[in-house]
Design a protein around this motif. Structure first.
Motif, PDB file in Angstrom:
ATOM      1  N   UNK A 171       0.839  -1.184   0.000  1.00 44.46           N
ATOM      2  CA  UNK A 171       0.000   0.000   0.000  1.00 44.46           C
ATOM      3  C   UNK A 171       0.876   1.238   0.000  1.00 44.46           C
ATOM      4  N   UNK A 172       0.303   2.344   0.396  1.00 46.17           N
ATOM      5  CA  UNK A 172       1.040   3.591   0.558  1.00 46.17           C
ATOM      6  C   UNK A 172       1.356   3.704   2.041  1.00 46.17           C
ATOM      7  N   UNK A 173       2.637   3.698   2.379  1.00 44.82           N
ATOM      8  CA  UNK A 173       3.000   3.736   3.789  1.00 44.82           C
ATOM      9  C   UNK A 173       4.497   3.725   3.981  1.00 44.82           C
ATOM     10  N   UNK A 174       4.911   3.135   5.086  1.00 48.07           N
ATOM     11  CA  UNK A 174       6.319   3.134   5.430  1.00 48.07           C
ATOM     12  C   UNK A 174       6.966   1.768   5.277  1.00 48.07           C
ATOM     13  N   UNK A 175       8.272   1.797   5.152  1.00 49.24           N
ATOM     14  CA  UNK A 175       9.123   0.610   5.203  1.00 49.24           C
ATOM     15  C   UNK A 175      10.193   0.939   6.229  1.00 49.24           C
ATOM     16  N   UNK A 176      10.179   0.215   7.344  1.00 49.38           N
ATOM     17  CA  UNK A 176      11.205   0.401   8.359  1.00 49.38           C
ATOM     18  C   UNK A 176      12.141  -0.791   8.300  1.00 49.38           C
TER      19      UNK A 176
ATOM     20  N   UNK B 207      11.640   4.508   5.264  1.00 50.92           N
ATOM     21  CA  UNK B 207      11.451   5.013   3.906  1.00 50.92           C
ATOM     22  C   UNK B 207       9.959   5.103   3.613  1.00 50.92           C
ATOM     23  N   UNK B 208       9.601   5.980   2.692  1.00 54.73           N
ATOM     24  CA  UNK B 208       8.230   6.083   2.192  1.00 54.73           C
ATOM     25  C   UNK B 208       8.107   5.157   0.986  1.00 54.73           C
ATOM     26  N   UNK B 209       7.055   4.352   0.977  1.00 57.61           N
ATOM     27  CA  UNK B 209       6.839   3.370  -0.088  1.00 57.61           C
ATOM     28  C   UNK B 209       5.429   3.538  -0.631  1.00 57.61           C
ATOM     29  N   UNK B 210       5.278   3.313  -1.942  1.00 53.84           N
ATOM     30  CA  UNK B 210       3.932   3.273  -2.514  1.00 53.84           C
ATOM     31  C   UNK B 210       3.887   2.258  -3.643  1.00 53.84           C
ATOM     32  N   UNK B 211       2.951   1.332  -3.512  1.00 62.53           N
ATOM     33  CA  UNK B 211       2.704   0.350  -4.558  1.00 62.53           C
ATOM     34  C   UNK B 211       3.798  -0.678  -4.725  1.00 62.53           C
ATOM     35  N   UNK B 212       3.437  -1.794  -5.331  1.00 67.16           N
ATOM     36  CA  UNK B 212       4.362  -2.876  -5.591  1.00 67.16           C
ATOM     37  C   UNK B 212       3.985  -4.111  -4.801  1.00 67.16           C
TER      38      UNK B 212
ATOM     39  N   UNK C 230      -6.841  11.564  -5.420  1.00 67.11           N
ATOM     40  CA  UNK C 230      -6.862  10.971  -4.082  1.00 67.11           C
ATOM     41  C   UNK C 230      -5.589  10.162  -3.818  1.00 67.11           C
ATOM     42  N   UNK C 231      -5.140   9.391  -4.805  1.00 63.36           N
ATOM     43  CA  UNK C 231      -3.899   8.618  -4.655  1.00 63.36           C
ATOM     44  C   UNK C 231      -2.710   9.566  -4.527  1.00 63.36           C
ATOM     45  N   UNK C 232      -2.662  10.599  -5.336  1.00 60.61           N
ATOM     46  CA  UNK C 232      -1.559  11.573  -5.260  1.00 60.61           C
ATOM     47  C   UNK C 232      -1.539  12.260  -3.898  1.00 60.61           C
ATOM     48  N   UNK C 233      -2.719  12.576  -3.384  1.00 63.33           N
ATOM     49  CA  UNK C 233      -2.812  13.208  -2.074  1.00 63.33           C
ATOM     50  C   UNK C 233      -2.278  12.271  -0.985  1.00 63.33           C
ATOM     51  N   UNK C 234      -2.688  10.999  -1.027  1.00 62.81           N
ATOM     52  CA  UNK C 234      -2.232  10.019  -0.031  1.00 62.81           C
ATOM     53  C   UNK C 234      -0.714   9.835  -0.090  1.00 62.81           C
ATOM     54  N   UNK C 235      -0.164   9.778  -1.305  1.00 63.17           N
ATOM     55  CA  UNK C 235       1.288   9.635  -1.451  1.00 63.17           C
ATOM     56  C   UNK C 235       2.019  10.835  -0.858  1.00 63.17           C
ATOM     57  N   UNK C 236       1.527  12.038  -1.148  1.00 64.95           N
ATOM     58  CA  UNK C 236       2.173  13.254  -0.643  1.00 64.95           C
ATOM     59  C   UNK C 236       2.109  13.309   0.877  1.00 64.95           C
TER      60      UNK C 236
END
Length: 133
Positions: free
Chosen positions: A46-51, A61-66, A117-123
């Motif tokens: 999802x859109x979130x973090x990777x620790x 790190x900030x991660x989105x998608x994959x 909405x996706x761009x907003x969540x990523x930002x």
């Protein structure tokens, strides 16, 4: 302490290729912790973090998608985007959030609303990760 091999790839670079203690990553179903010896596992990101915890020290790190793929040999993260907290340009992220918010207020087509909405969540995710380093 036991470790496992982690490889994090994006379209434009090998983000990480190291032995780590553990990771916590945001999937579409929520945060998941991966430790050495984890059972085989595949999940969409999802859109979130990777620790990444390495030698007992966390780095986020900030991660989105994959997706994340855990095997006995290694854990592979293929991410659409991934950037360390200290690499994030917070002003640029704030500007992106404002642009997306403006589109959301305009009541454009459903497709435009979904993209905004996706761009907003990523930002917002990038801002949150950068400010909590």
């Amino acid at each position: 302490m036991a470790t496992f091999h982690l490889k994090v790839m994006t379209v434009d670079r090998c983000f990480c290729d190291e032995e780590v203690d553990r990771i916590v990553i945001r999937t579409t179903q929520g945060d998941v912790g991966i430790l050495p010896g984890h059972v085989p596992y595949v999940a969409a990101l999802g859109i979130g973090g990777l620790t990444i915890i390495q030698d007992g020290k966390p780095r986020t790190a900030a991660v989105s998608g994959g997706f994340v793929d855990v095997t006995r040999e290694q854990t592979v993260v293929l991410a659409r985007t991934c950037e360390w907290a200290d690499e994030i340009d917070v002003n640029r992220a704030r500007e992106a959030a404002e642009r997306a918010r403006a589109v959301l207020k305009q009541h454009e087509s459903e497709h435009e609303q979904n993209v905004a909405q996706v761009r907003f969540k990523k930002a917002i995710n990038r801002i949150r990760i950068a400010e909590n380093k």
